[in-house]
Design an enzyme around this catalytic site. Structure first.
Site, short mmCIF file in Angstrom:
data_model
loop_
_atom_site.label_atom_id
_atom_site.label_comp_id
_atom_site.label_asym_id
_atom_site.label_seq_id
_atom_site.Cartn_x
_atom_site.Cartn_y
_atom_site.Cartn_z
N ASP A 1 -22.95 41.36 -30.99
CA ASP A 1 -21.70 41.30 -30.24
C ASP A 1 -20.46 41.41 -31.12
OD1 ASP A 1 -23.39 40.64 -28.05
OD2 ASP A 1 -23.33 38.52 -28.64
N GLU B 1 -11.15 34.23 -38.45
CA GLU B 1 -11.05 35.63 -38.04
C GLU B 1 -11.86 35.90 -36.77
OE1 GLU B 1 -8.66 37.07 -39.31
OE2 GLU B 1 -8.45 35.87 -41.13
#
Length: 400
Positions: A267, A317
């Protein structure tokens, strides 16, 4: 103190003040239990500040996907993919007994290495480099001599000051339907492969420890982080890794959409590099981009010898991909703590997402509902048998 050291060189660097401890395993296996190399649950006793503590650990069973793979390249450029058995891994999370607020993230591969929180203070633990000895060093991160006092920052620069959450954290209803499952690929570029002298075992241990750390932080956001694959660019980089984090991020996203996505079910992908990005930047990611073939990516500089600090940059991040912005001064993750989404990484151990991050992540997921993180992947400790109907979605899952 059993023994107080003034200064020693540990994996995290030069540590000025540490305590030598000898953790004693106190787990009793149930009668007739099959002896695994690493049990599902373990307990260790040792002393901190002269006071006995019991560290309770449970294996992080959801760390790897069932079809976890490792990829490297031969000198003639051939891709070599292996599917190592990772069920009996040595990565744990846990707590200190009788301390409700305590947490721990520990690898037990060769001794105990990681961090734990005790009475509001975060301690690091690691084996000492003494042959035939069970000695470990316990120390606070503030006692590690800092390599570089310069500020290190995330490169995401959009000004989110005007962003106001629609709801307060307490107004959000949390139920199991909020749980999401992110399968991630970590790509180690050639500069990082070279930095660790091509020692793939060392690189794997470094990356696994990071993922074990961040999976603990993401539990608060109701997101499971599962490693689908670790790819090492052992011969050369497959993109142009530049000192410009922006250019590297763009190239990495394009490479993922063109190449990686077609051969590994996942993903989200993150690039780890030893390249020193321009200015104070140590990481960059697209914001609110989960499941997008080109944009569900981030780039992270391997900027510290303290695993935890690089792990937090990685967590930061990934959170941008999940629609989470930098914290404002009004955001909080507990009194006196710096939170994961602080735009500046300072020299302290950070573990928690703020109330703002929680709200932004929940709002992004409920508004955008990124489809690729809805399914629960099979874990390595799951024995799968063919079933009728849709019970095993994994086989036919359409990724991204």
């Amino acid at each position: 103190f059993p023994y107080q050291g003034s200064s020693t060189i540990l994996e995290s660097g030069n540590v000025n003040d540490y305590e030598v401890v000898y953790p004693r395993k106190v787990t009793a296996l149930p009668k007739g239990a099959v002896q695994q190399k690493y049990e599902d649950a373990m307990q260790y006793e040792f002393k901190v500040n002269g006071e006995p503590v019991v560290l309770h650990l449970e294996k992080n069973k959801g760390l790897f996907s069932k079809d976890y793979s490792e990829i490297h390249y031969s000198p003639d450029g051939r891709r070599i993919t292996t599917h190592p058995l990772v069920e009996d891994h040595c990565y744990y999370r846990g707590h200190i007994r009788n301390d409700a607020d305590s947490t721990a993230s520990i690898s037990a591969c060769n001794g105990l290495k990681g961090h734990f929180k005790l009475r509001g203070e975060t301690y690091l633990i690691e084996p000492m480099k003494i042959s035939n000895s069970e000695a470990h060093a316990v120390y606070k991160y503030e006692n590690v001599e800092k390599e570089d006092e310069a500020h290190k920052m995330c490169g995401v620069t959009q000004n989110w000051e005007s962003y106001e959450p629609i709801k307060k954290a307490s107004q959000l209803i949390v139920s199991t339907e909020f749980q999401r499952y992110m399968e991630i690929v970590i790509v180690v570029d050639h500069s990082m492969y070279t930095k660790y002298k091509g020692d793939s075992d060392k690189i794997k241990a470094w990356v696994y420890e990071m993922i074990n750390t961040i999976s603990e932080s993401y539990r608060y956001l109701y997101i499971d982080i599962i490693v689908s694959a670790l790819e090492m660019w052992s011969e050369k980089d497959l993109i142009n890794v530049e000192t410009s984090a922006e250019n590297t991020l763009k190239s990495f996203g394009e490479w993922r959409a063109k190449d990686l996505i077609h051969r590994i079910s996942h993903d989200n992908a993150q690039l780890l590099t030893a390249t020193d990005f321009d200015g104070p930047t140590i990481g960059l990611a697209y914001v609110a981009s989960m499941c997008d073939p080109k944009r569900s990516v981030g780039v992270v500089q391997d900027h510290s010898s303290v695993n935890h600090l690089v792990a937090i940059t990685l967590a930061h991040e990934i959170a941008h991909n999940l629609g989470v912005h930098h914290d404002k001064s009004s955001c909080s993750c507990g009194s006196g703590y710096t939170c994961i989404m602080s735009p500046v990484i300072n020299s302290e151990v950070i573990k928690y997402f703020s109330d703002c991050s929680y709200i932004q992540c929940r709002e992004y997921i409920s508004k955008e509902n990124p489809p690729c993180i809805l399914n629960k992947p099979l874990r390595t400790d799951t024995v799968s048998t063919p079933v009728s109907g849709n019970e095993l979605l994994e086989a036919g899952k359409d990724y991204d």
